[in-house]
Write an enzyme that holds these catalytic residues in place. Structure first.
Site, mmCIF file in Angstrom:
data_model
loop_
_atom_site.group_PDB
_atom_site.id
_atom_site.type_symbol
_atom_site.label_atom_id
_atom_site.label_comp_id
_atom_site.label_asym_id
_atom_site.label_seq_id
_atom_site.Cartn_x
_atom_site.Cartn_y
_atom_site.Cartn_z
ATOM 1 N N THR A 20 46.063 52.005 33.826
ATOM 2 C CA THR A 20 46.579 52.294 35.164
ATOM 3 C C THR A 20 48.075 52.478 35.159
ATOM 4 O OG1 THR A 20 44.786 51.099 36.192
ATOM 5 C CG2 THR A 20 46.783 51.329 37.510
ATOM 6 N N TYR A 34 42.197 55.847 41.866
ATOM 7 C CA TYR A 34 43.132 56.677 41.098
ATOM 8 C C TYR A 34 42.489 56.976 39.762
ATOM 9 C CZ TYR A 34 43.734 52.168 38.965
ATOM 10 O OH TYR A 34 43.467 50.970 38.353
ATOM 11 N N THR A 100 44.450 47.209 32.063
ATOM 12 C CA THR A 100 44.366 45.748 32.257
ATOM 13 C C THR A 100 42.958 45.216 32.017
ATOM 14 O OG1 THR A 100 43.948 46.074 34.610
ATOM 15 C CG2 THR A 100 46.243 45.705 33.934
ATOM 16 N N ASP A 101 41.950 46.082 31.992
ATOM 17 C CA ASP A 101 40.564 45.595 31.852
ATOM 18 C C ASP A 101 40.343 44.819 30.565
ATOM 19 O OD1 ASP A 101 38.485 48.104 33.533
ATOM 20 O OD2 ASP A 101 40.116 46.807 34.220
ATOM 21 N N LYS A 173 42.408 38.325 32.937
ATOM 22 C CA LYS A 173 42.439 39.050 34.220
ATOM 23 C C LYS A 173 41.409 38.412 35.133
ATOM 24 C CE LYS A 173 41.872 43.755 36.126
ATOM 25 N NZ LYS A 173 41.626 45.180 35.775
ATOM 26 N N GLU A 293 26.675 19.449 25.431
ATOM 27 C CA GLU A 293 25.535 19.984 26.195
ATOM 28 C C GLU A 293 24.331 20.263 25.301
ATOM 29 O OE1 GLU A 293 26.084 20.110 29.475
ATOM 30 O OE2 GLU A 293 23.978 20.661 29.756
HETATM 31 N N1 DGL Z 1 40.293 51.427 33.926
HETATM 32 C C1 DGL Z 1 41.092 50.234 33.929
HETATM 33 C C2 DGL Z 1 41.812 50.087 32.578
HETATM 34 O O1 DGL Z 1 42.258 51.092 32.043
HETATM 35 C C3 DGL Z 1 42.115 50.268 35.000
HETATM 36 C C4 DGL Z 1 42.723 48.935 35.194
HETATM 37 C C5 DGL Z 1 44.185 48.929 34.873
HETATM 38 O O2 DGL Z 1 44.640 49.491 33.872
HETATM 39 O O3 DGL Z 1 44.872 48.236 35.616
HETATM 40 O O4 DGL Z 1 41.921 48.956 32.097
#
Ligand code: DGL
Length: 336
Positions: A20, A34, A100-101, A173, A293
Site C-alpha cells: 500500500t 485502492y 503490511t499483510d 498487524k 494443555e
Molecule cells: N494488499 C496488502 C499488502 O500489500 C495491502 C496492505 C498494505 O500494504 O497496507 O500487504
C-alpha cells in the site's frame, strides 16, 4: 564540503517490494479502496524530499507486489539482497518498503537469517499516498531515520509504523484499516519523533549476528502449514497439509494452543509419520508452554511459546533448514 573529519551522511538503500505504501486510490477519500503495488521506488523517494536531510538514499525495485502474494522464493531473494548490501562498507542501513499483510513474517525472517548488526527497517503504510491523512510518507521518513541511527545498530530488524519503533521479532498487524494497526506483545522498542530515534529497550532474544542461521547458506525453505483451530474441526485439514508435503504443521489452537480431544490421535499420527507438530495459539498474544494443555513430551510435539501462528511458521521453516530434531526445534523456539 565540510571538514574531512565531519561524519558523512549515512548511506541508506531502500528496497521496494510493493504494498500500500506504493499504492494509489481513485479518490482522496479512498483510505481502504485502492490498488497496492503501483508507485515505483524512485517516486516513493521523490515524494519525501526530507529524507535527503537524513541520509544519502538510493532505491532498488526488488518486487512490485501486494505482500499477501509473497512466496518463500521471494523472501529468500530479498534476504540475500539485504545480506549482500549490508556487507558493503558504503551501505550503512537498509529500508524495505513492504505490504503490511505479511510484513511481520518478512521482519521476523530477516531478524533470523541476515548476519549483520546494521539497521534493517521494514516499513509499510495503511493508506495509499493518494488518501487524506496518508501515513506512508512519515513512516518512510521514520524508517530512513531509524536506518541512519547509530542507536539502531544491533537492535535487530525494526519496523517503523505510526511513529513507533517495533521489534521485527514481535510486531504483528492487529487490524486492517487504521494507521495504528501494528503493535507488539512485549511493547514497542521506542519512537521516532521529529527526525530522531528514541529507544527505551533492546531485544533480548537471539537475532542477526547472534543467530545460528545464515541467509547466505539458505536457498529454499521447507513447506510449513498452519491449521486454524475452531470448534467442529476435521482431520482432513491436517492430512491435506501432510499430503501437500508440509514438513511441519503449526496448529493455531484455541486458548492455550489447545487440540480438540477428537483430533489428538490425528496429530499423533501426523507426528509418527514424520511431520512436526507445533502448538501455537490463535489468541494473538499467545504464550504456549510445554506439557500444559497437552503432553508434548509424550507426543514429541513442539510448542511455539509467544510466536503467533504465522511467525511460528517462519521460525519453523528456518529451523528446519538445519534440523528436524524436536529437542533442537524446541530449543530454537525458546532462544529466538
Ligand atoms: N494488499 C496488502 C499488502 O500489500 C495491502 C496492505 C498494505 O500494504 O497496507 O500487504
Amino acid at each position: 564540503a565540510g571538514s574531512a573529519t565531519e561524519a558523512r551522511k549515512p548511506n541508506v538503500v531502500i528496497l521496494a517490494t510493493g504494498g500500500t505504501i506504493a499504492g494509489a486510490g481513485a479518490d482522496a477519500s479512498n483510505s481502504a479502496t485502492y490498488q497496492a503495488a503501483k508507485v515505483p521506488v524512485d517516486k516513493l523517494i521523490a515524494a519525501v524530499p526530507a529524507m535527503a536531510n537524513v541520509a544519502n538514499v538510493r532505491g532498488e525495485q526488488v518486487f512490485q507486489i501486494a505482500s499477501e502474494s509473497f512466496t518463500d522464493a521471494q523472501l529468500i531473494q530479498l534476504g540475500k539482497r539485504v545480506s549482500q548490501l549490508l556487507k558493503q562498507d558504503d551501505v550503512d542501513g537498509v529500508v524495505i518498503t513492504h505490504g503490511t499483510d505479511t510484513l511481520e513474517e518478512t521482519a521476523l525472517f530477516l531478524n533470523l537469517v541476515v548476519r549483520s548488526d546494521k539497521p534493517i527497517v521494514v516499513v509499510g503504510s495503511m493508506r495509499p499516498s493518494t488518501a487524506i491523512s496518508a501515513d506512508g510518507a512519515l513512516n518512510l521518513l521514520d524508517a530512513v531515520t531509524a536506518a541512519s541511527s547509530k542507536e539502531a545498530v544491533g537492535k535487530g530488524v525494526l519496523v517503523t509504523m505510526n511513529d513507533y519503533i517495533q521489534a521485527g521479532r514481535d510486531v504483528t498487524k492487529r487490524t486492517n484499516i487504521v494507521p495504528s494497526a501494528f503493535s507488539s506483545q512485549w511493547g514497542p522498542l521506542g519512537m521516532v519523533v521529529e527526525g530522531k530515534t528514541y529507544f527505551f529497550r533492546a531485544p533480548y532474544k537471539r537475532h542477526n549476528t547472534s543467530s545460528e542461521f545464515d541467509i547466505d547458506t539458505i536457498d529454499s525453505l521447507p513447506l510449513v502449514a498452519i491449521v486454524y483451530g475452531s470448534g467442529n474441526m476435521f482431520p482432513g485439514a491436517y492430512t491435506a497439509a501432510v499430503d501437500a508435503g508440509a514438513k511441519a504443521i503449526v496448529n493455531a489452537g484455541t486458548g492455550n494452543g489447545s487440540v480438540p480431544g477428537y483430533l489428538v490421535d490425528t496429530l499423533k499420527d501426523v507426528r509418527q509419520k514424520g511431520t512436526l507438530v507445533i502448538r501455537s495459539s490463535r489468541v494473538g498474544d499467545g504464550f504456549v508452554l510445554r506439557n500444559a494443555e497437552q503432553p508434548d513430551d509424550k507426543y514429541d510435539w513442539v510448542v511455539a511459546h509467544d510466536f503467533n501462528p504465522q511467525k511460528a511458521k517462519i521460525l519453523a521453516a528456518v529451523a528446519l533448514t538445519k534440523t528436524s530434531d524436536t529437542k533442537e526445534l524446541q530449543r530454537i523456539f525458546w532462544e529466538y
